[in-house]
Design a protein around this motif. Structure first.
Motif, PDB file in Angstrom:
ATOM      1  N   UNK A  55       0.846  -1.191   0.000  1.00  0.00           N
ATOM      2  CA  UNK A  55       0.000   0.000   0.000  1.00  0.00           C
ATOM      3  C   UNK A  55       0.886   1.247   0.000  1.00  0.00           C
ATOM      4  N   UNK A  56       0.696   2.110  -0.998  1.00  0.00           N
ATOM      5  CA  UNK A  56       1.594   3.250  -1.196  1.00  0.00           C
ATOM      6  C   UNK A  56       0.808   4.523  -1.472  1.00  0.00           C
ATOM      7  N   UNK A  57       1.121   5.627  -0.767  1.00  0.00           N
ATOM      8  CA  UNK A  57       0.504   6.911  -1.112  1.00  0.00           C
ATOM      9  C   UNK A  57       1.281   7.578  -2.240  1.00  0.00           C
ATOM     10  N   UNK A  58       0.568   8.172  -3.165  1.00  0.00           N
ATOM     11  CA  UNK A  58       1.211   8.876  -4.275  1.00  0.00           C
ATOM     12  C   UNK A  58       0.516  10.216  -4.433  1.00  0.00           C
ATOM     13  N   UNK A  59       1.300  11.284  -4.451  1.00  0.00           N
ATOM     14  CA  UNK A  59       0.734  12.621  -4.611  1.00  0.00           C
ATOM     15  C   UNK A  59       1.100  13.162  -5.984  1.00  0.00           C
ATOM     16  N   UNK A  60       0.086  13.531  -6.751  1.00  0.00           N
ATOM     17  CA  UNK A  60       0.259  14.117  -8.077  1.00  0.00           C
ATOM     18  C   UNK A  60      -0.103  15.594  -8.013  1.00  0.00           C
ATOM     19  N   UNK A  61       0.535  16.399  -8.861  1.00  0.00           N
ATOM     20  CA  UNK A  61       0.197  17.817  -8.964  1.00  0.00           C
ATOM     21  C   UNK A  61       0.003  18.184 -10.425  1.00  0.00           C
ATOM     22  N   UNK A 136      -2.944   5.627   0.199  1.00  0.00           N
ATOM     23  CA  UNK A 136      -2.864   4.162   0.259  1.00  0.00           C
ATOM     24  C   UNK A 136      -4.187   3.485   0.593  1.00  0.00           C
ATOM     25  N   UNK A 137      -5.212   4.287   0.925  1.00  0.00           N
ATOM     26  CA  UNK A 137      -6.525   3.722   1.221  1.00  0.00           C
ATOM     27  C   UNK A 137      -7.396   3.782  -0.026  1.00  0.00           C
ATOM     28  N   UNK A 138      -8.651   3.393   0.118  1.00  0.00           N
ATOM     29  CA  UNK A 138      -9.645   3.463  -0.951  1.00  0.00           C
ATOM     30  C   UNK A 138      -9.191   2.688  -2.191  1.00  0.00           C
TER      31      UNK A 138
END
Length: 282
Positions: A55-61, A136-138
């Motif tokens: 599970x990994x968070x990724x932030x896009x802009x 990382x959720x949803x």
């Protein structure tokens, strides 16, 4: 029900005049697609598909279009005008205090206010108003071996800012690719496959090479899907296009997290110490 995030509104509260807060512009509309039996595809929106071994968070802009930039510039100019009006009132009050202090023994003079200018005025950066959090959720789908995320978002060009979680009102956690990253385009009516983030091995910096930031995650980013990691059947009938990555320059560390950079991507970019070398030929 979709988790809908109007990214603009989350950041606008940081530096906006009260009047402008009534109807803030929305640069990005985004929603996490939940794990439901049926997926209601919206042809007016773009989608990104991401699969991960952990599970990994990724932030896009979002990269601003000419129209986005024009709206943002007007928004910032309005906020600067408001700051200048407030400064004029503070300066008048300061001058009154100074005049009174010359007649009143022992009276403390307040600190002189700083005049807001184009150079020193702090305003929420566009990227923070147009960010998209994936994971990382949803999760759209999950198994023992991987997680699948499907994110609906406004068509355009997006930069991979970092593997971090940024929640309004709380400290961000993770790291930013402030020293080197990639961007990609997403189109309406298409699902852009970002590939797979694999667990990988911990990264060890070459001894003596202080120009290379440490890759704290140790993950292998945006790899081709391994055998057996099939596309979820709920989206198999949609147009799915592999992301065409292109290197992008450096960005400020907006959230005060640990700074790192993306690992080199064959055929996309490499590093010459701290310089990004474009290998795409675009």
């Amino acid at each position: 029900m979709k988790r809908i995030m109007l990214s603009t509104a989350l950041a606008m509260a940081i530096a906006m005049p009260a009047a402008a807060k009534d109807k803030p512009p929305v640069f990005v509309e985004t929603a996490s697609i939940p794990d439901k039996p049926v997926f209601a595809f919206n042809p007016a929106k773009a989608y990104v598909l991401l699969r991960t071994e952990v599970a990994t968070p990724l932030l896009l802009m979002k990269v601003p279009t000419a129209e986005d930039q024009s709206v943002y510039d007007k928004l910032r100019a309005g906020a600067l005008d408001e700051a200048r009006r407030k400064y004029a009132k503070k300066l008048a009050s300061y001058n009154q205090s100074v005049a009174l202090a010359t007649k009143t023994s022992g009276m403390r003079v307040p600190e002189k206010p700083v005049e807001p200018t184009e150079a020193n005025f702090e305003f929420t950066p566009f990227g923070m108003m147009a960010s998209v959090s994936v994971g990382p959720m949803y999760r759209f789908a999950k198994s023992k071996a991987s997680s699948t995320y499907l994110q609906e978002l406004t068509p355009g060009t997006y930069r991979v800012y970092g593997t971090l979680v940024a929640v309004p009102g709380a400290a961000a956690a993770g790291s930013c690719y402030c020293m080197g990253s990639v961007a990609f385009d997403v189109k309406a009516g298409e699902i852009t496959d970002l590939g797979v983030i694999m667990a990988g091995e911990p990264f060890v910096r070459v001894s003596g090479d202080s120009s290379a930031p440490v890759d704290l995650s140790g993950q292998k980013l945006f790899q081709a899907a391994p055998a057996g990691m099939a596309i979820d059947p709920r989206i198999a009938g949609q147009t799915i296009t592999a992301a065409r990555y292109k290197p992008v320059g450096k960005l400020p560390n907006y959230f005060g997290v640990t700074i790192t950079r993306m690992p080199e991507m064959p055929g996309i970019f490499r590093y010459d110490r701290d310089k990004i070398v474009d290998l795409t030929g675009q």
